[in-house]
Motif scaffolding. Structure first.
Motif, PDB file in Angstrom:
ATOM      1  N   VAL A 122       0.799  -1.217   0.000  1.00 20.97           N
ATOM      2  CA  VAL A 122       0.000   0.000   0.000  1.00 20.97           C
ATOM      3  C   VAL A 122       0.835   1.273   0.000  1.00 20.97           C
ATOM      4  CG1 VAL A 122      -0.184   0.313   2.515  1.00 20.97           C
ATOM      5  CG2 VAL A 122      -2.112   0.960   1.029  1.00 20.97           C
ATOM      6  N   GLN A 123       2.141   1.164   0.194  1.00 18.08           N
ATOM      7  CA  GLN A 123       2.955   2.371   0.314  1.00 18.08           C
ATOM      8  C   GLN A 123       2.878   3.297  -0.905  1.00 18.08           C
ATOM      9  OE1 GLN A 123       6.914   2.312   2.023  1.00 18.08           O
ATOM     10  NE2 GLN A 123       6.538   0.287   2.929  1.00 18.08           N
ATOM     11  N   PRO A 124       2.936   2.791  -2.146  1.00 17.14           N
ATOM     12  CA  PRO A 124       2.842   3.720  -3.284  1.00 17.14           C
ATOM     13  C   PRO A 124       1.552   4.545  -3.278  1.00 17.14           C
ATOM     14  CG  PRO A 124       3.643   1.577  -3.999  1.00 17.14           C
ATOM     15  CD  PRO A 124       3.206   1.407  -2.593  1.00 17.14           C
ATOM     16  N   VAL A 125       0.449   3.920  -2.919  1.00 13.17           N
ATOM     17  CA  VAL A 125      -0.828   4.646  -2.876  1.00 13.17           C
ATOM     18  C   VAL A 125      -0.779   5.725  -1.802  1.00 13.17           C
ATOM     19  CG1 VAL A 125      -3.319   4.433  -2.537  1.00 13.17           C
ATOM     20  CG2 VAL A 125      -2.059   2.618  -3.713  1.00 13.17           C
ATOM     21  N   LEU A 126      -0.230   5.393  -0.643  1.00 18.34           N
ATOM     22  CA  LEU A 126      -0.178   6.355   0.452  1.00 18.34           C
ATOM     23  C   LEU A 126       0.782   7.503   0.144  1.00 18.34           C
ATOM     24  CD1 LEU A 126      -0.201   3.877   3.470  1.00 18.34           C
ATOM     25  CD2 LEU A 126      -2.036   5.430   2.790  1.00 18.34           C
ATOM     26  N   ARG A 127       1.876   7.202  -0.510  1.00 18.82           N
ATOM     27  CA  ARG A 127       2.820   8.286  -0.869  1.00 18.82           C
ATOM     28  C   ARG A 127       2.187   9.214  -1.917  1.00 18.82           C
ATOM     29  NH1 ARG A 127       7.562   7.324   1.675  1.00 18.82           N
ATOM     30  NH2 ARG A 127       8.016   5.152   2.250  1.00 18.82           N
ATOM     31  N   GLU A 128       1.401   8.644  -2.807  1.00 21.24           N
ATOM     32  CA  GLU A 128       0.673   9.480  -3.758  1.00 21.24           C
ATOM     33  C   GLU A 128      -0.384  10.312  -3.027  1.00 21.24           C
ATOM     34  OE1 GLU A 128      -0.543  11.046  -7.506  1.00 21.24           O
ATOM     35  OE2 GLU A 128       1.292  10.146  -6.697  1.00 21.24           O
ATOM     36  N   LEU A 129      -1.010   9.714  -2.030  1.00 22.18           N
ATOM     37  CA  LEU A 129      -1.993  10.439  -1.225  1.00 22.18           C
ATOM     38  C   LEU A 129      -1.342  11.619  -0.516  1.00 22.18           C
ATOM     39  CD1 LEU A 129      -4.953  10.445  -0.247  1.00 22.18           C
ATOM     40  CD2 LEU A 129      -4.241   8.976   1.641  1.00 22.18           C
ATOM     41  N   ILE A 130      -0.139  11.436  -0.001  1.00 21.79           N
ATOM     42  CA  ILE A 130       0.577  12.533   0.659  1.00 21.79           C
ATOM     43  C   ILE A 130       0.984  13.600  -0.355  1.00 21.79           C
ATOM     44  CG2 ILE A 130       2.752  13.089   1.830  1.00 21.79           C
ATOM     45  CD1 ILE A 130       2.453  10.463   3.360  1.00 21.79           C
ATOM     46  N   ARG A 131       1.354  13.169  -1.568  1.00 21.57           N
ATOM     47  CA  ARG A 131       1.707  14.158  -2.589  1.00 21.57           C
ATOM     48  C   ARG A 131       0.503  15.025  -2.949  1.00 21.57           C
ATOM     49  NH1 ARG A 131       1.418  15.271  -7.726  1.00 21.57           N
ATOM     50  NH2 ARG A 131       0.051  13.488  -8.158  1.00 21.57           N
ATOM     51  N   VAL A 132      -0.674  14.374  -3.022  1.00 22.99           N
ATOM     52  CA  VAL A 132      -1.892  15.108  -3.364  1.00 22.99           C
ATOM     53  C   VAL A 132      -2.346  15.979  -2.201  1.00 22.99           C
ATOM     54  CG1 VAL A 132      -4.348  14.812  -3.883  1.00 22.99           C
ATOM     55  CG2 VAL A 132      -2.639  13.407  -5.058  1.00 22.99           C
ATOM     56  N   ALA A 133      -2.210  15.452  -0.977  1.00 21.37           N
ATOM     57  CA  ALA A 133      -2.665  16.184   0.216  1.00 21.37           C
ATOM     58  C   ALA A 133      -1.544  16.182   1.252  1.00 21.37           C
ATOM     59  CB  ALA A 133      -3.924  15.541   0.789  1.00 21.37           C
ATOM     60  N   PRO A 134      -0.552  17.041   1.086  1.00 26.07           N
ATOM     61  CA  PRO A 134       0.622  17.012   1.964  1.00 26.07           C
ATOM     62  C   PRO A 134       0.341  17.427   3.407  1.00 26.07           C
ATOM     63  CG  PRO A 134       0.722  18.885   0.463  1.00 26.07           C
ATOM     64  CD  PRO A 134      -0.426  18.040   0.016  1.00 26.07           C
ATOM     65  N   GLN A 135      -0.832  17.962   3.690  1.00 27.21           N
ATOM     66  CA  GLN A 135      -1.169  18.372   5.054  1.00 27.21           C
ATOM     67  C   GLN A 135      -2.147  17.408   5.726  1.00 27.21           C
ATOM     68  OE1 GLN A 135       0.443  21.014   6.438  1.00 27.21           O
ATOM     69  NE2 GLN A 135       1.543  21.010   4.476  1.00 27.21           N
ATOM     70  N   ASP A 136      -2.301  16.222   5.165  1.00 29.08           N
ATOM     71  CA  ASP A 136      -3.272  15.264   5.694  1.00 29.08           C
ATOM     72  C   ASP A 136      -2.620  14.358   6.742  1.00 29.08           C
ATOM     73  OD1 ASP A 136      -5.526  13.684   6.072  1.00 29.08           O
ATOM     74  OD2 ASP A 136      -4.973  12.329   4.441  1.00 29.08           O
ATOM     75  N   PRO A 137      -2.979  14.464   8.029  1.00 30.60           N
ATOM     76  CA  PRO A 137      -2.347  13.629   9.053  1.00 30.60           C
ATOM     77  C   PRO A 137      -2.695  12.150   8.904  1.00 30.60           C
ATOM     78  CG  PRO A 137      -4.187  14.867   9.984  1.00 30.60           C
ATOM     79  CD  PRO A 137      -3.984  15.389   8.599  1.00 30.60           C
ATOM     80  N   PHE A 138      -3.901  11.861   8.391  1.00 27.67           N
ATOM     81  CA  PHE A 138      -4.300  10.461   8.217  1.00 27.67           C
ATOM     82  C   PHE A 138      -3.338   9.735   7.282  1.00 27.67           C
ATOM     83  CE2 PHE A 138      -6.412   7.330   5.546  1.00 27.67           C
ATOM     84  CZ  PHE A 138      -6.964   6.477   6.482  1.00 27.67           C
TER      85      PHE A 138
END
Length: 404
Positions: A122-138
């Protein structure tokens, strides 16, 4: 029944966590604010846990407009909350086809993957999620969890270790701990973030940090079952805390979380320790009665003449009453009403609790027989003395770890 209620409550909490839309990035919040009325109605049904009705509405909406990405994400959460993980992953994939950078679709995809035991992928999806929303603590917290699990699995495979020490876990938790700290910075009021940080810190043997995180969790959510159980257990097992104090602590915790099976079990254990204390009082009374009659005379302490005078026998009875008044009755009355009720309940439910009470009653009966009957010889009271003392002494250490 209590355990089933707790399990149902845990499932409801997990489902609420899965579908929460708070802390969304700005662009996602704007998208949610412009929902189609049918999708908006379906999301209201999601909040009410009426997943079948929400799914039916969303199915009709997607039949009308297969390009409604919000409908795909919402129906994905319908599937995820009803344990239809494959359908949730398919819904996430359809949403990502429409917009590979959509926050809701990425988050749904990540949650569906981990629900399907896909932590290692799941790491690639989560890293993309952080790139899209860099201020998301979840996203940071979930990535910290994924990185941590992957590091442990990889080390276990490479080293062949079946069980990792706290030193190994601490050494392998560097990147995950940094991600967790970033998640805490971004979401200081987010319970999930604190849960992940606590898991990493506790497994790494950092008890001080784990305790601080528990306190933070309870500040945010005073009824958080796991944190409440850990904090209460820590306080109850602190040096100098007696069984009565421990029982009161567990009773307080149950008042905050009445359905907690862990707290119920710990309250039963503390109550059982209280009941075991009554057996010691009975043993003291047997010894006091034997000392009055001097069942085992010696040259230094010759035996008194039998029978023992009535006044002396009555005085020993007063001493026994005082032992029970200060050692049990007074202590029992100072306990919380919930602990008192649990003591009576445990005697009805617990085999070992009944054994303890029966042994205390038997020992007291033997003490009264020794002290109050005007014996003319010592052989019979000696036999009663050992009959009252031996069964209790034989089990007083054996049943120490029983819970009642």
């Amino acid at each position: 029944m209590v355990r089933h209620r707790a399990q149902r409550r845990h499932v409801r909490q997990r489902r609420r966590h899965v579908r929460r839309l708070d802390h969304l990035p700005e662009e996602e919040a704007e998208a949610v604010s412009t929902l189609h009325p049918t999708v908006e109605q379906a999301q209201a049904l999601l909040e009410l846990e009426r997943y079948d009705q929400a799914g039916a509405l969303l199915g009709r909406r997607l039949a009308e407009d297969p390009g409604d990405i919000r409908a795909w994400v919402s129906i994905g959460y319908c599937h995820l909350n009803t344990e239809r993980v494959e359908q949730a992953k398919e819904a996430a994939a359809e949403a990502l086809k429409l917009d590979p950078e959509d926050y809701g679709a990425l988050r749904l995809s990540a949650q569906a993957m981990v629900r399907d035991n896909g932590w290692l992928h799941v790491q690639p999806v989560l890293r993309e999620l952080i790139r899209v929303a860099p201020q998301d603590p979840f996203a940071y917290a979930m990535l910290a969890d994924a990185v941590w699990r992957a590091a442990l699995v990889q080390y276990a495979k490479e080293s062949g270790a079946r069980q990792l020490s706290t030193q190994d876990v601490d050494r392998l938790s560097g990147e995950a701990a940094e991600l967790a700290m970033e998640a805490l910075r971004l979401g200081p009021e987010n319970v999930y973030v604190h849960e992940i940080a606590h898991r990493i810190a506790s497994m790494a043997g950092n008890g001080t940090v784990a305790n601080q995180l528990d306190e933070a969790i309870l500040r945010i959510d005073p009824t958080h079952a796991e944190a409440l159980a850990r904090q209460t257990k820590r306080a109850a097992e602190a040096p100098g805390v007696g069984a009565g104090q421990a029982a009161d602590l567990y009773a307080d915790a149950l008042a905050a979380d009445p359905g907690s099976p862990v707290m119920r079990q710990q309250l039963d254990h503390a109550t059982y320790r209280l009941l075991r204390g009554t057996r010691w009082l009975a043993v003291i009374c047997v010894v006091a009665a034997g000392a009055m009659v001097n069942l085992f005379p010696s040259a230094e302490e010759p035996a008194p003449e039998l029978p023992i005078p009535v006044g002396q026998r009555l005085w020993v009875l007063v001493v026994m009453a005082a032992i029970w008044a200060f050692g049990a009755v007074r202590r029992y009355r100072r306990l919380r009403a919930g602990v008192q009720l649990n003591a009576r309940s445990l005697i009805r439910r617990g085999r070992w609790a009944r054994v303890v009470v029966a042994q205390a009653a038997w020992a007291m009966l033997c003490a009264l027989l020794i002290a109050e009957i005007p014996w003319t010889e010592r052989s019979v009271p000696q036999l009663i003395f050992w009959a009252g003392l031996a069964p209790t002494a034989a089990t007083i250490w054996f049943d120490r770890k029983k819970t009642g």
